[in-house]
Scaffold this motif. Structure first.
Motif, PDB file in Angstrom:
ATOM      1  N   ILE A 143      26.718  45.134  46.788  1.00  0.00           N
ATOM      2  CA  ILE A 143      27.894  45.641  46.090  1.00  0.00           C
ATOM      3  C   ILE A 143      29.034  44.663  46.321  1.00  0.00           C
ATOM      4  N   ALA A 144      29.756  44.352  45.259  1.00  0.00           N
ATOM      5  CA  ALA A 144      30.886  43.434  45.369  1.00  0.00           C
ATOM      6  C   ALA A 144      32.132  44.085  44.787  1.00  0.00           C
ATOM      7  N   PHE A 145      33.166  44.189  45.598  1.00  0.00           N
ATOM      8  CA  PHE A 145      34.478  44.577  45.090  1.00  0.00           C
ATOM      9  C   PHE A 145      35.187  43.297  44.675  1.00  0.00           C
ATOM     10  N   SER A 146      35.782  43.305  43.496  1.00  0.00           N
ATOM     11  CA  SER A 146      36.443  42.100  43.011  1.00  0.00           C
ATOM     12  C   SER A 146      37.689  42.475  42.223  1.00  0.00           C
ATOM     13  N   ARG A 147      38.580  41.507  42.097  1.00  0.00           N
ATOM     14  CA  ARG A 147      39.813  41.733  41.357  1.00  0.00           C
ATOM     15  C   ARG A 147      39.630  41.491  39.858  1.00  0.00           C
ATOM     16  N   ASP A 148      38.534  40.864  39.485  1.00  0.00           N
ATOM     17  CA  ASP A 148      38.252  40.651  38.066  1.00  0.00           C
ATOM     18  C   ASP A 148      36.907  41.271  37.728  1.00  0.00           C
ATOM     19  N   GLN A 149      36.730  41.614  36.477  1.00  0.00           N
ATOM     20  CA  GLN A 149      35.470  42.183  36.006  1.00  0.00           C
ATOM     21  C   GLN A 149      34.431  41.076  35.896  1.00  0.00           C
ATOM     22  N   LEU A 150      33.270  41.271  36.516  1.00  0.00           N
ATOM     23  CA  LEU A 150      32.209  40.270  36.454  1.00  0.00           C
ATOM     24  C   LEU A 150      31.447  40.434  35.148  1.00  0.00           C
ATOM     25  N   LYS A 151      31.596  39.479  34.277  1.00  0.00           N
ATOM     26  CA  LYS A 151      30.993  39.568  32.941  1.00  0.00           C
ATOM     27  C   LYS A 151      29.665  38.825  32.917  1.00  0.00           C
ATOM     28  N   ASN A 152      28.672  39.469  33.489  1.00  0.00           N
ATOM     29  CA  ASN A 152      27.328  38.908  33.561  1.00  0.00           C
ATOM     30  C   ASN A 152      26.370  39.983  33.059  1.00  0.00           C
ATOM     31  N   PRO A 153      25.453  39.648  32.157  1.00  0.00           N
ATOM     32  CA  PRO A 153      24.567  40.669  31.582  1.00  0.00           C
ATOM     33  C   PRO A 153      23.680  41.374  32.605  1.00  0.00           C
ATOM     34  N   SER A 154      23.534  40.802  33.789  1.00  0.00           N
ATOM     35  CA  SER A 154      22.696  41.433  34.806  1.00  0.00           C
ATOM     36  C   SER A 154      23.500  42.222  35.829  1.00  0.00           C
ATOM     37  N   ILE A 155      24.816  42.364  35.581  1.00  0.00           N
ATOM     38  CA  ILE A 155      25.697  43.039  36.539  1.00  0.00           C
ATOM     39  C   ILE A 155      26.455  44.170  35.859  1.00  0.00           C
ATOM     40  N   GLU A 156      26.494  45.318  36.530  1.00  0.00           N
ATOM     41  CA  GLU A 156      27.332  46.440  36.100  1.00  0.00           C
ATOM     42  C   GLU A 156      28.692  46.316  36.791  1.00  0.00           C
ATOM     43  N   SER A 157      29.753  46.598  36.047  1.00  0.00           N
ATOM     44  CA  SER A 157      31.103  46.462  36.590  1.00  0.00           C
ATOM     45  C   SER A 157      31.931  47.678  36.203  1.00  0.00           C
ATOM     46  N   LEU A 158      32.575  48.295  37.190  1.00  0.00           N
ATOM     47  CA  LEU A 158      33.359  49.509  36.949  1.00  0.00           C
ATOM     48  C   LEU A 158      34.752  49.348  37.534  1.00  0.00           C
ATOM     49  N   LYS A 159      35.773  49.581  36.703  1.00  0.00           N
ATOM     50  CA  LYS A 159      37.157  49.498  37.180  1.00  0.00           C
ATOM     51  C   LYS A 159      37.499  50.744  37.986  1.00  0.00           C
ATOM     52  N   LEU A 160      38.030  50.543  39.196  1.00  0.00           N
ATOM     53  CA  LEU A 160      38.393  51.660  40.070  1.00  0.00           C
ATOM     54  C   LEU A 160      39.871  52.026  39.949  1.00  0.00           C
ATOM     55  N   TYR A 161      40.739  51.030  39.941  1.00  0.00           N
ATOM     56  CA  TYR A 161      42.172  51.334  39.799  1.00  0.00           C
ATOM     57  C   TYR A 161      42.952  50.047  39.538  1.00  0.00           C
ATOM     58  N   SER A 162      44.225  50.216  39.203  1.00  0.00           N
ATOM     59  CA  SER A 162      45.150  49.096  39.042  1.00  0.00           C
ATOM     60  C   SER A 162      46.307  49.286  40.003  1.00  0.00           C
ATOM     61  N   GLU A 163      46.927  48.192  40.397  1.00  0.00           N
ATOM     62  CA  GLU A 163      48.090  48.278  41.282  1.00  0.00           C
ATOM     63  C   GLU A 163      49.037  47.136  40.952  1.00  0.00           C
ATOM     64  N   PRO A 164      50.308  47.255  41.332  1.00  0.00           N
ATOM     65  CA  PRO A 164      51.273  46.201  41.006  1.00  0.00           C
ATOM     66  C   PRO A 164      51.054  44.943  41.849  1.00  0.00           C
ATOM     67  N   ILE A 165      51.522  43.833  41.302  1.00  0.00           N
ATOM     68  CA  ILE A 165      51.697  42.617  42.071  1.00  0.00           C
ATOM     69  C   ILE A 165      53.091  42.671  42.683  1.00  0.00           C
ATOM     70  N   CYS A 166      53.218  42.271  43.935  1.00  0.00           N
ATOM     71  CA  CYS A 166      54.503  42.379  44.622  1.00  0.00           C
ATOM     72  C   CYS A 166      55.002  41.032  45.131  1.00  0.00           C
ATOM     73  N   LEU A 167      56.311  40.907  45.151  1.00  0.00           N
ATOM     74  CA  LEU A 167      56.947  39.809  45.846  1.00  0.00           C
ATOM     75  C   LEU A 167      57.122  40.254  47.290  1.00  0.00           C
ATOM     76  N   ALA A 168      56.609  39.484  48.223  1.00  0.00           N
ATOM     77  CA  ALA A 168      56.728  39.811  49.644  1.00  0.00           C
ATOM     78  C   ALA A 168      57.787  38.905  50.264  1.00  0.00           C
ATOM     79  N   VAL A 169      58.854  39.504  50.764  1.00  0.00           N
ATOM     80  CA  VAL A 169      59.971  38.729  51.334  1.00  0.00           C
ATOM     81  C   VAL A 169      60.401  39.370  52.652  1.00  0.00           C
ATOM     82  N   PRO A 170      61.082  38.622  53.528  1.00  0.00           N
ATOM     83  CA  PRO A 170      61.660  39.254  54.718  1.00  0.00           C
ATOM     84  C   PRO A 170      62.692  40.306  54.306  1.00  0.00           C
ATOM     85  N   LYS A 171      62.862  41.333  55.125  1.00  0.00           N
ATOM     86  CA  LYS A 171      63.726  42.462  54.745  1.00  0.00           C
ATOM     87  C   LYS A 171      65.180  42.066  54.553  1.00  0.00           C
TER      88      LYS A 171
END
Length: 290
Positions: A143-171
Motif C-alpha cells: 500500500i502506498a500513500f501518495s500526494r498524487d494519484q498514481l495513473k497506472n493501469p495496474s494500480i487502484e488509486s483512491l483520494k482520501l482527503y484534501s488539505e491546504p498548503i501552508c506558509l510556515a514562518v516563525p511566530k
C-alpha cells in the motif's frame, strides 16, 4: 535447469573459486562442478573459463549473472507476496507514505489497524524519491500513500482527503500580520524547501506556485524531510511552504498560514490484489477522521 543451479552459478560467479563456493553452499567441489557443467550443457553456453589456477566468467556468463540476479530478486518478491496472501490477517503488509502524514493521519490509521487487525505486522517506509508506483508494481510495497494519484493501469488509486498548503514562518515573522497571503512579498526571504529541480510531486507543485506568484525563491537549504524543515523554521533560519499536516507536529515558534492552494492524499494498491487483508486495510484508511 533449476533455481538451485542458478543460485550455485551466481555464488560461483561472485567467488570465482570452486572450493570456496562449494564450502559456502555445503556441497562437495565435485558436485558443484557437475551442477555447473550440467547447466552449461543444458544452456549450450560456456559460463566460466577454467584452468588450474583461475576461474573467470565468460562474456555470456557475465550477461547471465546480471540478468539472473535481477530475475531471482523478482522471483523472491513474488514468492514473499504469495506467502503474504497465504498468511492473511496474521501476515505482513508493507506501507510507504510521505512524511507529512506521520503527525496525525498515520498514527490514527495505525491505531485503527491495531484495534481491528491485532495480529497483522506492518512494515513502514518513507521513500525519499516518492517513487511509490514502482514500489507497488515491483511488489516491494503493498500500500502506498501518495500526494498524487498514481495513473497506472495496474494500480487502484483512491483520494482520501484534501488539505491546504501552508506558509510556515516563525511566530514573530512580519508576514503573520499581513491580511493578504500574497507570497510575492516574500521574494527577499530565505526559503527552506524541497528542491525545485526534483521530479517529486511536491517539488513540481512548488515550482508552479512560485511561477504563479512571479518570482524565484532564494533557497538556503533544500530538503525533502519536512520535519527537519519545521524545526529549522522554529530556529528562525528561514521560512517554508508545507502541507497543513505539519501543523500537527506541534513545533514551537512556528505559525502555519494557509494559502489558496490545496494538496491531496491518495491511497494506492495493486489492481486485482488477491490478498484480502490489503482490501481491509484500504477500507480502514477511509475511516480515519479527516
Amino acid at each position: 535447469m533449476t533455481l538451485q543451479q542458478i543460485n550455485y552459478f551466481l555464488i560461483l560467479a561472485k567467488e570465482l573459486h570452486f572450493w570456496k563456493t562449494a564450502e559456502k553452499i555445503f556441497i562437495s567441489q565435485s558436485s558443484l562442478s557437475r551442477q555447473i557443467q550440467s547447466l552449461e550443457e543444458e544452456l549450450g553456453v560456456v559460463l566460466f573459463e577454467r584452468n588450474k589456477r583461475n576461474v573467470k566468467l565468460t562474456n555470456a556468463g557475465m550477461f547471465l549473472q546480471e540478468q539472473w540476479t535481477v530475475k531471482l530478486k523478482e522471483f523472491d518478491q513474488i514468492h514473499r507476496q504469495a506467502k503474504k496472501i497465504e498468511e492473511g490477517e496474521s501476515g505482513i503488509v508493507s506501507i510507504t507514505y510521505p512524511g507529512s502524514i506521520s503527525y496525525r493521519f498515520l498514527p490514527e490509521f495505525l491505531e485503527i489497524l491495531n484495534s481491528n487487525l491485532p495480529d497483522l505486522k506492518l512494515e513502514l517506509t518513507e521513500p525519499t524519491d516518492e517513487n511509490h508506483e514502482k514500489l507497488l508494481v515491483d511488489y516491494r510495497t503493498d500500500i502506498a500513500f501518495s500526494r498524487d494519484q498514481l495513473k497506472n493501469p495496474s494500480i487502484e488509486s483512491l483520494k482520501l482527503y484534501s488539505e491546504p498548503i501552508c506558509l510556515a514562518v516563525p511566530k514573530n515573522h512580519w508576514f503573520v500580520q499581513q491580511k493578504s497571503r500574497d507570497i510575492s512579498k516574500l521574494k527577499n526571504e530565505k526559503f527552506l524547501i524541497s528542491g525545485l529541480h526534483h521530479t517529486t510531486f511536491f517539488g513540481s507543485l512548488l515550482r508552479e506556485l512560485f511561477i504563479k506568484y512571479g518570482f524565484e525563491p532564494t533557497t538556503t537549504i533544500e530538503s525533502d524531510f519536512g520535519g527537519m524543515i519545521v524545526n529549522l523554521v522554529s530556529k528562525n533560519i528561514g521560512i517554508s511552504i508545507l502541507p497543513y499536516s505539519y501543523k500537527f507536529s506541534k513545533a514551537e515558534n512556528v505559525e502555519f498560514l494557509e494559502l489558496d492552494e490545496e494538496i491531496d492524499l491518495y491511497i494506492n494498491w495493486r489492481k486485482d490484489e488477491l490478498n484480502k487483508t490489503i482490501h481491509k486495510v484500504v477500507d480502514f484508511a477511509q475511516l480515519v477522521d479527516k
